[in-house]
Structures are given as structure tokens and as C-alpha cells.
Write an enzyme that holds these catalytic residues in place. Structure first.
Site, PDB file in Angstrom:
ATOM      1  N   HIS A   1       0.760  -1.292  -0.092  1.00  0.00           N
ATOM      2  CA  HIS A   1      -0.105  -0.076   0.100  1.00  0.00           C
ATOM      3  C   HIS A   1       0.748   1.436   0.006  1.00  0.00           C
ATOM      4  O   HIS A   1       0.209   2.392  -0.061  1.00  0.00           O
ATOM      5  CB  HIS A   1      -1.101  -0.007   1.192  1.00  0.00           C
ATOM      6  CG  HIS A   1      -0.188   0.387   2.573  1.00  0.00           C
ATOM      7  ND1 HIS A   1       0.459  -0.543   3.192  1.00  0.00           N
ATOM      8  CD2 HIS A   1      -0.116   1.454   3.274  1.00  0.00           C
ATOM      9  CE1 HIS A   1       1.079   0.065   4.300  1.00  0.00           C
ATOM     10  NE2 HIS A   1       0.744   1.198   4.395  1.00  0.00           N
TER      11      HIS A   1
HETATM   12  C1  UD1 Z   1      -2.063   5.393   5.803  1.00  0.00           C
HETATM   13  C2  UD1 Z   1      -0.977   5.836   6.535  1.00  0.00           C
HETATM   14  C3  UD1 Z   1      -0.079   4.948   6.371  1.00  0.00           C
HETATM   15  C4  UD1 Z   1      -0.142   3.660   6.908  1.00  0.00           C
HETATM   16  C5  UD1 Z   1      -1.589   3.086   6.362  1.00  0.00           C
HETATM   17  C6  UD1 Z   1      -2.278   1.936   6.949  1.00  0.00           C
HETATM   18  C7  UD1 Z   1      -0.374   8.430   6.275  1.00  0.00           C
HETATM   19  C8  UD1 Z   1       0.544   9.360   5.538  1.00  0.00           C
HETATM   20  N1  UD1 Z   1      -0.276   7.056   5.573  1.00  0.00           N
HETATM   21  O1  UD1 Z   1      -1.892   5.274   4.237  1.00  0.00           O
HETATM   22  O2  UD1 Z   1       1.194   5.470   7.164  1.00  0.00           O
HETATM   23  O3  UD1 Z   1       0.710   2.559   6.572  1.00  0.00           O
HETATM   24  O4  UD1 Z   1      -2.675   4.319   6.300  1.00  0.00           O
HETATM   25  O5  UD1 Z   1      -3.220   1.529   5.934  1.00  0.00           O
HETATM   26  O6  UD1 Z   1      -1.062   8.722   7.249  1.00  0.00           O
HETATM   27  N2  UD1 Z   1      -9.032   4.953   1.279  1.00  0.00           N
HETATM   28  C9  UD1 Z   1     -10.311   4.231   1.217  1.00  0.00           C
HETATM   29  N3  UD1 Z   1     -10.822   4.161   2.197  1.00  0.00           N
HETATM   30  C10 UD1 Z   1     -10.351   4.144   3.492  1.00  0.00           C
HETATM   31  C11 UD1 Z   1      -9.207   4.804   3.668  1.00  0.00           C
HETATM   32  C12 UD1 Z   1      -8.540   5.284   2.259  1.00  0.00           C
HETATM   33  O7  UD1 Z   1     -10.752   4.287   0.108  1.00  0.00           O
HETATM   34  O8  UD1 Z   1     -11.093   3.935   4.514  1.00  0.00           O
HETATM   35  C13 UD1 Z   1      -8.324   5.193  -0.046  1.00  0.00           C
HETATM   36  C14 UD1 Z   1      -8.512   6.749  -0.571  1.00  0.00           C
HETATM   37  O9  UD1 Z   1      -8.449   6.530  -1.835  1.00  0.00           O
HETATM   38  C15 UD1 Z   1      -7.324   7.322   0.119  1.00  0.00           C
HETATM   39  C16 UD1 Z   1      -6.352   6.497  -0.171  1.00  0.00           C
HETATM   40  O10 UD1 Z   1      -7.134   5.297   0.131  1.00  0.00           O
HETATM   41  O11 UD1 Z   1      -6.963   8.364  -0.615  1.00  0.00           O
HETATM   42  C17 UD1 Z   1      -5.197   6.699   1.082  1.00  0.00           C
HETATM   43  O12 UD1 Z   1      -5.708   6.738   2.206  1.00  0.00           O
HETATM   44  P1  UD1 Z   1      -4.848   7.584   3.293  1.00  0.00           P
HETATM   45  O13 UD1 Z   1      -5.380   7.651   4.553  1.00  0.00           O
HETATM   46  O14 UD1 Z   1      -4.482   8.856   3.103  1.00  0.00           O
HETATM   47  O15 UD1 Z   1      -3.519   6.748   3.196  1.00  0.00           O
HETATM   48  P2  UD1 Z   1      -3.287   5.200   3.168  1.00  0.00           P
HETATM   49  O16 UD1 Z   1      -2.486   4.824   2.107  1.00  0.00           O
HETATM   50  O17 UD1 Z   1      -4.193   4.524   3.683  1.00  0.00           O
END
Ligand code: UD1
Length: 356
Positions: free
Chosen positions: A206
Site C-alpha cells: 500500500h
Molecule cells: C495510511 C498511512 C500509512 C499507513 C496506512 C495503513 C499516512 C500518511 N499514511 O496510508 O502510514 O501505513 O494508512 O493502512 O497517514 N481509502 C479508502 N478508504 C479508507 C481509507 C482510504 O478508500 O477507509 C483510499 C482513499 O482513496 C485514500 C487512499 O486510500 O485517498 C489513501 O488513504 P490515506 O489514509 O491517505 O493513506 P493510506 O495509504 O491508507
């Protein structure tokens, strides 16, 4: 005592659940307030975890959702500040290294509220990782730093952080694993997927450096090739899912799924022949379980897992995936040797420090 816990993402729940439970037991008269920032919001990334981990329903839901780093961090700070002003906690507890961690630490410290950072002192020395920035800021300002491995001490000293703020307590993520062990050992998730214990590769990916660019199609091609030799089970993180939808083709041979609940995931992890990941937590869980782990990154903020002999850094290089079967064949099978204090009692030690 009034303690406020800020969580926002899937790994946060796993790291904080035992801390909340231990402090509620230790300080039953205290106020224990849980704030969920909403950084992760899908049911499979959030509610399922809170339910399985027995975390009480959050008292405040900030619903910040997804966004750029600045948007996500700023929105969290803006929505958390009035909660802190209303709840007047004497301590704010933040886990890990995600944007929710950074935002909560900054908001609390600006209001003069002491911060406790769980999983302090980890460093990848790679400032292009958003998590590295988040860790450095949280550690710089936290009054109580809860450490889970020896390297953290040297990392923090090198940044001028005094020893009095450091408390070596062990790994709260492993507390959760230990607490759930009887349940996940009985879950039999591999059989439900039709794969044999000890014979499949479990994959999680991820990190933006891997999944947001051209390395993802290369990785999927390598995994598809590997699937001819061993079954490949791949529960897909939502960030990765979005990017995979853009890749042509059906990915034959890969057992792709939605994100899994924690019991199902730990069951698959414990029974895996090997794991391929870019996650930090999974490097730790495989170390505890003694499962070979291959990390598709150039660095790790968890060298303790490499020294323990379970984790191999492959580099940020999908071509290295082809070498996994040979590396497995060469490995001896030594019993797992978890690092000191990865014993299921870290949260109790945190409660000792805070109660004192
Ligand atoms: C985040 C953390 C990362 C951690 C990971 C665990 C930061 C910078 N990154 O990364 O350190 O290892 O969580 O999973 O804080 N999305 C969904 N549903 C959700 C959550 C996210 O669809 O419930 C999608 C969205 O398109 C979003 C993307 O995932 O834009 C990224 O989500 P985000 O929370 O920004 O970062 P992670 O990649 O999950």
C-alpha cells in the site's frame, strides 16, 4: 485523570486497543475519551477492527476522510482543537506515524497538553516517506515516548531527546496479537480460501512509493508469474485497489480480495509459507510468529525484524519477487525469537508509567 486517545487508521486501532484497555483497568475513575479522526472510514478499514478488538465506540468522530497531506492534517487539527478544549484532557495518547498522529500531536502541544507517543523512536532515515516526517514531529514534542525496540534509543538520542522521556515498554501491536491468538488460530481462513497452510504467499502492498506509480504493474506481473509456483493470496488495500483498477487484465492466478478483518488476516498470516509486504506492522507480526517476511522496500524503520532473522529487505524492486521460492528453500527453520518485551504486556507497562 483525564486521558484522550486519538486514532484514525487501521494500524492505529491495533496499536491503541490494548493501551486503552490497560489504562481503563488501571484508572477506572479516570475519564477515557476516544477520538476517531476518520482518516480510514470504510467499514473494512475501521469498524470491523474496532469491533474485533473490543474498542469502545469512539466518543468523537471527526470524519476527516481522504485528502492531500496538508488537507488531511489541517482538517484533523481544525476538528480536534474544539474537542480538546471541551474535554480538557491531561494527556493525549497518539500511536504510530500516520497523518492523524502528526495532526493530533501538533494540536495538543499547541494547547499545552502533554502528549504520549506509542511506538516512538522508529526511523527509516528516508524523508520521502510521509511517515518519517510524522514520527520525527511526534517524538520531538511528546513528553512520554513509549519505545518497542533498542534502536529507538539511539535514534532519539541522536536527535537530542533526553533519556528521561523514553520508556522501553515493548510492542502494543504484539499485545493485540497475543490477546487474539486463540481466536485467530481457530479461524481456519486458509482452508476457506482453498489454500494449504504453509504453502502460500500472503501479499499486502500500500505504500505510495510502490503502488502509486509504474512499480505496481511490474509487481503484479511478477506475482502472476510466481503464482504458477505457489498460491498468492492478496487482500488489496483501498489505495492499491484504485491503482490496480487502472492496470489492464485479469491478474490470473492471484487470489485477490477486499481488505480482511483482523482475525481473518492474522489467521492467514500465521499459516502463510511466506509474506510479501511493504507494511511496517506486518514486519513485526511475522517476526513474532516466525513467518518468513520479504519486504519490498529499500529501507525499514524496523531493523529489529531483520536482525531477528524473519525479515528480508528485497529493495524497492519487483524483479526480486522471483527469488522468493529459492530464498525459502535455503532457509533453515529456527523457532521464532521475538525481541525483548514483545510479550503481550507492553500496554500494562505503559499503564504503569502513566499511572505513576
Ligand atoms: C495510511 C498511512 C500509512 C499507513 C496506512 C495503513 C499516512 C500518511 N499514511 O496510508 O502510514 O501505513 O494508512 O493502512 O497517514 N481509502 C479508502 N478508504 C479508507 C481509507 C482510504 O478508500 O477507509 C483510499 C482513499 O482513496 C485514500 C487512499 O486510500 O485517498 C489513501 O488513504 P490515506 O489514509 O491517505 O493513506 P493510506 O495509504 O491508507
Amino acid at each position: 485523570m483525564r486521558i484522550l486517545y486519538v486514532v484514525g487508521t487501521r494500524p492505529n486501532f491495533v496499536k491503541t486497543a490494548p493501551v486503552i484497555a490497560a489504562l481503563r483497568r488501571r484508572l477506572p475513575e479516570g475519564a477515557h475519551t476516544i477520538v476517531h479522526t476518520g482518516q480510514h472510514y470504510d467499514r473494512l478499514m475501521s469498524e470491523v477492527f474496532l469491533e474485533e478488538l473490543g474498542v469502545p465506540a469512539p466518543d468523537h468522530m471527526l470524519e476527516v476522510g481522504s485528502g492531500s497531506h496538508a488537507v488531511q492534517t489541517a482538517r484533523t487539527m481544525e476538528r480536534l482543537e474544539p474537542v480538546l478544549l471541551a474535554e480538557e484532557p491531561e494527556l493525549v495518547v497518539v500511536p504510530g506515524d500516520v497523518n492523524s498522529t502528526l495532526a493530533a500531536a501538533l494540536t495538543a502541544i499547541k494547547l499545552g497538553i502533554p502528549v504520549a507517543h506509542v511506538e516512538a523512536g522508529l526511523r527509516s532515515f528516508d524523508m520521502t516517506m510521509p511517515e518519517e516526517v510524522n514520527r520525527i514531529v511526534a517524538d520531538r514534542f511528546a513528553e512520554l515516548l513509549f519505545l518497542h525496540s533498542e534502536e529507538a534509543v539511539a535514534n532519539l538520542r541522536a536527535e537530542g531527546i533526553p533519556d528521561q522521556r523514553m520508556h522501553m515498554v515493548g510492542n502494543t501491536m504484539i499485545d493485540t496479537l497475543v490477546a487474539l491468538e486463540a481466536r485467530f488460530r481457530a479461524a481456519g481462513s486458509a482452508a476457506r480460501l482453498g489454500v494449504a497452510p504453509g504453502e502460500y504467499l500472503l501479499v499486502t502492498l500500500h505504500r505510495p512509493a510502490l503502488v502509486d506509480g509504474p512499480l505496481l504493474p511490474e509487481t503484479v506481473a511478477q506475482l502472476t508469474a510466481l503464482a504458477r509456483e505457489m498460491p498468492v493470496v492478496f487482500p488489496v488495500h483501498p489505495r492499491t485497489r484504485k491503482m490496480m483498477e487502472a492496470i489492464e487484465g485479469e491478474h490470473p492466478g492471484l487470489l485477490l480480495s477486499e481488505p480482511l478483518g483482523y482475525l481473518d488476516f492474522l489467521s492467514l498470516l500465521a499459516d502463510a509459507g511466506a509474506v510479501l509486504t511493504d507494511s511496517g506492522g506486518i514486519q513485526e507480526e511475522t517476526t513474532y510468529l516466525g513467518v518468513p517476511c520479504f519486504t519490498l522496500r529499500d529501507n525499514t524503520e524496523r531493523p529489529v525484524t531483520v536482525n531477528a532473522g524473519t525479515n528480508t529487505l528485497l529493495g524497492l524492486d519487483p524483479a526480486a519477487i522471483a527469488g522468493i521460492p529459492a530464498a525459502l528453500a535455503e532457509r533453515g527453520s529456527a523457532p521464532p525469537q521475538p525481541p525483548p518485551l514483545w510479550d503481550g504486556r507492553a500496554a500494562e507497562r505503559i499503564a504503569d508509567v502513566i499511572a505513576a
